[in-house]
Design a protein around this motif. Structure first.
Motif, PDB file in Angstrom:
ATOM      1  N   SER A 105      41.970  29.253  39.709  1.00 33.54           N
ATOM      2  CA  SER A 105      41.953  30.542  40.386  1.00 33.54           C
ATOM      3  C   SER A 105      41.613  30.399  41.862  1.00 33.54           C
ATOM      4  O   SER A 105      42.199  31.053  42.710  1.00 33.54           O
ATOM      5  N   ASN A 124      44.623  29.102  43.932  1.00 34.18           N
ATOM      6  CA  ASN A 124      45.606  30.148  44.170  1.00 34.18           C
ATOM      7  C   ASN A 124      45.111  31.153  45.196  1.00 34.18           C
ATOM      8  O   ASN A 124      45.861  31.577  46.062  1.00 34.18           O
ATOM      9  N   ILE A 125      43.838  31.544  45.087  1.00 33.34           N
ATOM     10  CA  ILE A 125      43.296  32.500  46.052  1.00 33.34           C
ATOM     11  C   ILE A 125      43.276  31.889  47.452  1.00 33.34           C
ATOM     12  O   ILE A 125      43.497  32.569  48.448  1.00 33.34           O
ATOM     13  N   ILE A 145      46.589  32.400  48.933  1.00 28.15           N
ATOM     14  CA  ILE A 145      46.786  33.807  49.225  1.00 28.15           C
ATOM     15  C   ILE A 145      46.012  34.230  50.464  1.00 28.15           C
ATOM     16  O   ILE A 145      46.481  35.012  51.283  1.00 28.15           O
ATOM     17  N   TYR A 179      48.248  41.450  45.505  1.00 28.95           N
ATOM     18  CA  TYR A 179      49.366  40.624  45.045  1.00 28.95           C
ATOM     19  C   TYR A 179      48.896  39.582  44.044  1.00 28.95           C
ATOM     20  O   TYR A 179      49.536  39.350  43.012  1.00 28.95           O
ATOM     21  N   TYR A 180      47.767  38.939  44.356  1.00 25.52           N
ATOM     22  CA  TYR A 180      47.260  37.912  43.449  1.00 25.52           C
ATOM     23  C   TYR A 180      46.826  38.532  42.127  1.00 25.52           C
ATOM     24  O   TYR A 180      47.064  37.958  41.057  1.00 25.52           O
ATOM     25  N   TYR A 181      46.197  39.704  42.196  1.00 27.64           N
ATOM     26  CA  TYR A 181      45.765  40.385  40.974  1.00 27.64           C
ATOM     27  C   TYR A 181      46.969  40.710  40.086  1.00 27.64           C
ATOM     28  O   TYR A 181      46.940  40.480  38.872  1.00 27.64           O
TER      29      TYR A 181
END
Length: 239
Positions: free
Chosen positions: A3, A6-7, A10, A196-198
């Protein structure tokens, strides 16, 4: 961790947004303060879209929350906690309306009022005056209710939930999800990478991408963005 990686990608997009967003619409004075975030007191209640109420500290990613958008009562999803402090104390402005509703916010948290032109305007909690009209959900309907009392008090615990719409009802009073920002709509734009990530995480069945239950304190990516803005976009934030 998966996670965090990825964050991290972003958040680079967020930095680009911070660099290029037009801040000419910001309307603010010259006062600044140290720190960032804080937000709502730990005794706040949040109305879910099913009509039930939940303590703010018990909110989970994916909770369907009631809010108001363009004078319509709608549902929005809880994404994450921007800041979460269970035991720390903070100074709150407690606003009580003629409808009997009450909300406690830290001084630089944004809340919408009806201005003299009859339009919605986001101001800091410390700028609210007796007689200012707040957006209130009363008996299931939107109402504009004047502030009749303002109390400044210390309270234990504070939380800063982020929703898809950037707003939520706290004790049935409409408030922004954002503190320290001069412009609510710009702040909502800055949060696009998190939305967007959520959405991507939910699509891939990752139901708590921001570890809402385990994370306490100012969320690490928000802390990075605040430090970045302090040096490169100080005109957008009150820090």
């Amino acid at each position: 961790m998966y996670s965090k990686m990825n964050i991290s990608y972003i958040i680079l997009i967020g930095f680009i947004v911070l660099l290029y967003i037009d801040s000419s619409t910001s309307d603010h004075d010259d006062d600044h303060h140290d720190g960032g975030s804080k937000c709502f007191s730990g005794d706040s209640l949040i109305q879910l879209s099913n009509g039930e109420y939940k303590e703010i500290g018990n909110l989970q990613s994916g909770d369907e929350i009631t809010t108001i958008d363009q004078s319509k009562i709608i549902s929005t999803e809880m994404i994450m906690m921007l800041d979460k402090q269970i035991s720390k104390q903070a100074l709150f402005y407690t606003l009580r309306t003629d409808s009997g509703n009450e909300i406690s916010l830290t001084e630089y948290h944004l809340i919408p009022i009806i201005n003299s032109n009859g339009n919605e305007q986001y101001v800091f909690a410390k700028q609210i005056k007796i007689g200012d009209y707040l957006f209130v959900l009363f008996n299931g309907k939107l109402k504009y209710s004047p502030v009749i009392n303002i109390t400044i008090e210390m309270k234990k615990g504070y939380y800063a939930p982020l929703t898809m719409k950037g707003t939520l009802l706290v004790n049935n009073i409409l408030a922004s999800c954002f503190a320290n920002a001069y412009n609510h709509h710009s702040a909502q734009y800055y949060m696009a990478p998190f939305r967007y990530y959520y959405k991507f995480a939910r699509f891939t069945s990752l139901y708590d991408p921001f570890n809402v239950n385990k994370t306490e304190g100012l969320y690490w990516t928000i802390n990075i963005m605040l430090h970045f803005a302090r040096y490169f976009r100080s005109d957008t934030l009150c820090l």
